[in-house]
Design a protein around this motif. Structure first.
Motif, PDB file in Angstrom:
ATOM      1  N   ALA A 171       0.938  -1.328   0.117  1.00  0.00           N
ATOM      2  CA  ALA A 171       0.086   0.037   0.160  1.00  0.00           C
ATOM      3  C   ALA A 171       0.843   1.364  -0.090  1.00  0.00           C
ATOM      4  O   ALA A 171       0.604   2.141  -0.791  1.00  0.00           O
ATOM      5  CB  ALA A 171      -0.884   0.145   1.305  1.00  0.00           C
ATOM      6  N   LEU A 172       1.903   1.166   0.762  1.00  0.00           N
ATOM      7  CA  LEU A 172       2.864   2.445   1.003  1.00  0.00           C
ATOM      8  C   LEU A 172       3.515   2.562  -0.455  1.00  0.00           C
ATOM      9  O   LEU A 172       3.640   3.970  -1.031  1.00  0.00           O
ATOM     10  CB  LEU A 172       3.715   2.215   2.085  1.00  0.00           C
ATOM     11  N   LYS A 173       3.799   1.686  -1.286  1.00  0.00           N
ATOM     12  CA  LYS A 173       4.519   1.840  -2.362  1.00  0.00           C
ATOM     13  C   LYS A 173       3.447   2.199  -3.549  1.00  0.00           C
ATOM     14  O   LYS A 173       3.746   2.879  -4.556  1.00  0.00           O
ATOM     15  CB  LYS A 173       4.976   0.455  -3.160  1.00  0.00           C
ATOM     16  N   VAL A 218      -5.097   3.987   0.327  1.00  0.00           N
ATOM     17  CA  VAL A 218      -5.620   2.685   0.414  1.00  0.00           C
ATOM     18  C   VAL A 218      -6.148   2.155   1.336  1.00  0.00           C
ATOM     19  O   VAL A 218      -5.616   2.482   2.621  1.00  0.00           O
ATOM     20  CB  VAL A 218      -4.320   1.911  -0.081  1.00  0.00           C
ATOM     21  N   MET A 219      -7.044   0.971   1.190  1.00  0.00           N
ATOM     22  CA  MET A 219      -7.836   0.756   2.392  1.00  0.00           C
ATOM     23  C   MET A 219      -7.325  -0.991   2.446  1.00  0.00           C
ATOM     24  O   MET A 219      -7.444  -1.840   1.807  1.00  0.00           O
ATOM     25  CB  MET A 219      -9.368   0.581   2.114  1.00  0.00           C
ATOM     26  N   ILE A 220      -7.088  -1.225   3.914  1.00  0.00           N
ATOM     27  CA  ILE A 220      -6.705  -2.474   4.403  1.00  0.00           C
ATOM     28  C   ILE A 220      -7.607  -2.991   5.526  1.00  0.00           C
ATOM     29  O   ILE A 220      -7.529  -2.227   6.698  1.00  0.00           O
ATOM     30  CB  ILE A 220      -4.990  -2.238   4.923  1.00  0.00           C
ATOM     31  N   TRP A 221      -8.172  -3.933   5.618  1.00  0.00           N
ATOM     32  CA  TRP A 221      -9.149  -4.311   6.384  1.00  0.00           C
ATOM     33  C   TRP A 221      -8.612  -5.776   6.885  1.00  0.00           C
ATOM     34  O   TRP A 221      -8.192  -6.806   6.306  1.00  0.00           O
ATOM     35  CB  TRP A 221     -10.405  -5.063   5.856  1.00  0.00           C
ATOM     36  N   ASP A 222      -8.349  -5.798   8.290  1.00  0.00           N
ATOM     37  CA  ASP A 222      -8.157  -6.969   9.088  1.00  0.00           C
ATOM     38  C   ASP A 222      -9.203  -7.519   9.302  1.00  0.00           C
ATOM     39  O   ASP A 222     -10.288  -7.068  10.434  1.00  0.00           O
ATOM     40  CB  ASP A 222      -7.144  -6.712  10.119  1.00  0.00           C
TER      41      ASP A 222
END
Lengths: 400, 400
Positions: B99-101, B183-187
């Motif tokens: 995501a950071l990239k 950017v979205m990251i779901w755990d």
């Protein structure tokens, strides 16, 4: 472990299919007899009856260090300096990331063309991630020591070449790395359980390895990582997971690494795989590594002599000097891929590595000289009868 | 999977110790009956008899995608978009690094104080590793959407709070992230198998989760990762291991990622753990996630009503509105630690999370309303008799 040493082989400790001659323990070790009952206990009595209480009652949380100590004994690592977890590729990344932080003014990672590709890929990924101008320099295996210049941050070498079995001189390369101020990382994937290793005596900062080859931990068995005890408390941890925290169950807001090698733990340990591996490690209580090495050399020398006498089409790819060779023997053959499939069809299990390497592992835990002679009988037949010319063997798809 | 749906619970699919009321499936699910035979087959018939050939004959290499598809069905992920491996912490790192990239000009990772600590630790480790001026910004759960400003590279949120069970609005937060260009990251650790999830409909770029909780994969079961199919071919891979390579067995010198989600594979898959998980996943063929959710809410509502009527010392820590709550109920109690130990001693298994949370999971696969009432009977007795005052219960050491 039982300290009474036995003569090798100790075939009765393993399940081996009738009629199979297994020369691929360098890729996946066979099933030790102790595994099935231990794993059944872990599933039925621990997970099944204790459920969440298994973390305490059965000390699942202590598995990574407990099994790490068993592996450590085979590689000359002091008690408490090895921990299990993740895969070898992940452990390579951890060691390399920590090493680069130890030498912030240097930008070169040195490795060699005999290294396993995944080690090189992990370095490439780390370099791209960091975007700090690091460079992966890959030289020929014989050129490693001379290439360790003062711009090298870390030397990352697999001790035993996965294709040819060629052994690097651990002490000499480590000394060269240290003379140039570089950090030394050894990958022991084809060393642990195959040859005597004294990682502490080498002075190397890191070692990593896998346990599904000569340690017979089963498919997907976890990896190990060693860090030299005097540096571990200062190591940065790229993969700073909760189980590497000094107090994982305090659920603190910020990461604070454990003081010892446990800081290289990341997430929840693979309890079932570790139970299988822990059972598999019991065979080593009966084995002296120097006896094992002598037996391995005897089997390998016999194999080379018989193949060279009876199979002239094959060219030795491994070092001829047994002192320079791990516990495998490789031959080059243009039709090697199909020849290996033809051998496998006759229950002699070796494997193939591109472009033309036929690879045979000699694990004296469960192989004897009769096995070697019978394997060469069948190999000779494959070659004399040109079985490799059969399109069916050329077309077989294998992933390992 | 069998498509015939059954009424819940389906207790006959699980091994549950006699007399135990298990309210900790949110931490480690119980043993599904199918696991033991499957694991025995994997060990005895596959590893034991096929040895290295198991990678082909038994398609061990295909496990991570095959099981990933089973998990994907429960979280609304299309076929081929989920892959298994490693631990959840490692999968968090991979998603975050990628995501950071994707947002190189932004430096903020946004998360909330309800996230599981390991997710935050992994972000801290990545930030320290990168040394590119990134910042982890942690806000209160209710402040997440408002905090998604245009300097945020990635929003990393656990959907269901591990302490209180509070559910974040997946669609609303994802929309807020995308509106700000993040950017979205779901755990989904406490979501997968607990509540209906439609990750594809949310539009989120990444989801990760574990499988030893509501998916009953066993201690140390591997994690999963999802990436949105339209972005996967362009994702950078920090952990660029050989099994994420487009052609792992070509042993090329340079990393070249697979075109699909397999690029998020790293090292050798944990075959034994995946075999256990694959067997555990068979129970879901009988379950409709909306039926499961309705049953979970009914059990949770009953528990809250009974506890509030009979145990006034306990204060509800979970949202009262069932729509805002996952498949667990938490209560605050100053003596919660010892009270949980006293409950466990009477075979009602819940757990404790610092500083004062008594946590109870309600998994309608194997719990019914009688179990809930009996659990409250015993809880009431613990409180009325002040069993938490017993020093033995205060001193018990538990790691999970």
């Amino acid at each position: 472990m039982d300290n009474a040493k036995r003569e090798l082989p100790i075939k009765d400790q393993f399940i081996l299919p009738d009629g199979m001659i297994y020369l691929d323990g360098n890729s996946l070790g066979p099933l030790p007899k102790a595994v099935e009952a231990t794993l059944q206990t872990c599933v039925r009595d621990q997970w099944g009856q204790h459920l969440i209480k298994g973390w305490n009652l059965d000390d699942w949380m202590g598995q990574p260090m407990r099994v790490g100590n068993l592996v450590g004994r085979l590689i000359g690592a002091p008690e408490g300096s090895v921990v299990m977890g993740d895969t070898l590729s992940v452990k390579v990344y951890q060691a390399l990331a920590s090493a680069l932080k130890m030498r912030p003014d240097r930008k070169v990672i040195l490795s060699d063309s005999g290294n396993f590709p995944s080690d090189l890929y992990m370095a490439q990924g780390l370099i791209a991630q960091l975007a700090q101008g690091h460079e992966l320099k890959i030289v020929a295996p014989e050129a490693v020591s001379a290439a360790i210049t003062e711009d090298v941050a870390a030397v990352m070498i697999t001790q035993v070449d996965y294709r040819t079995g060629r052994i690097h001189d651990m002490n000499a390369i480590t000394a060269a790395a240290h003379a140039a101020g570089a950090v030394m990382i050894w990958d022991l994937a084809h060393s642990a359980g195959a040859i005597p290793v004294d990682i502490a005596a080498s002075g190397a900062e890191f070692a990593v390895g896998c346990t599904y080859k000569y340690l017979n931990g089963g498919p997907g068995a976890p990896a190990f990582i060693y860090a030299r005890p005097d540096i571990v408390a200062d190591l940065s941890t790229a993969l700073s997971g909760w189980l590497g925290h000094d107090a994982p169950f305090a659920f603190e807001a910020s990461y604070r690494p454990a003081a010892d090698i446990e800081r290289m733990r990341v997430g929840t340990p693979p309890v079932l795989q570790l139970a299988a591996l822990e059972a598999a490690m019991t065979v080593w209580g009966e084995v002296d590594m120097h006896d094992l090495r002598a037996a391995s050399i005897a089997l390998s020398e016999l194999f080379i002599a018989e193949v060279e006498a009876r199979c002239p089409a094959l060219e030795l790819a491994s070092p001829r000097d047994s002192a320079q060779r791990g516990s495998q023997v490789s031959f080059r053959f243009a039709h090697g891929y199909a020849a290996i499939q033809a051998l496998i069809a006759q229950d002699v299990i070796g494997d193939f590595r591109a472009p033309d390497i036929m690879r045979f592992g000699f694990t004296p835990l469960y192989l004897d000289s009769d096995d070697v002679r019978r394997a060469v009988d069948i190999l000779q037949n494959v070659l004399d009868a040109r079985l490799w010319d059969n399109p069916a063997f050329q077309a077989v798809s294998r992933v390992t």
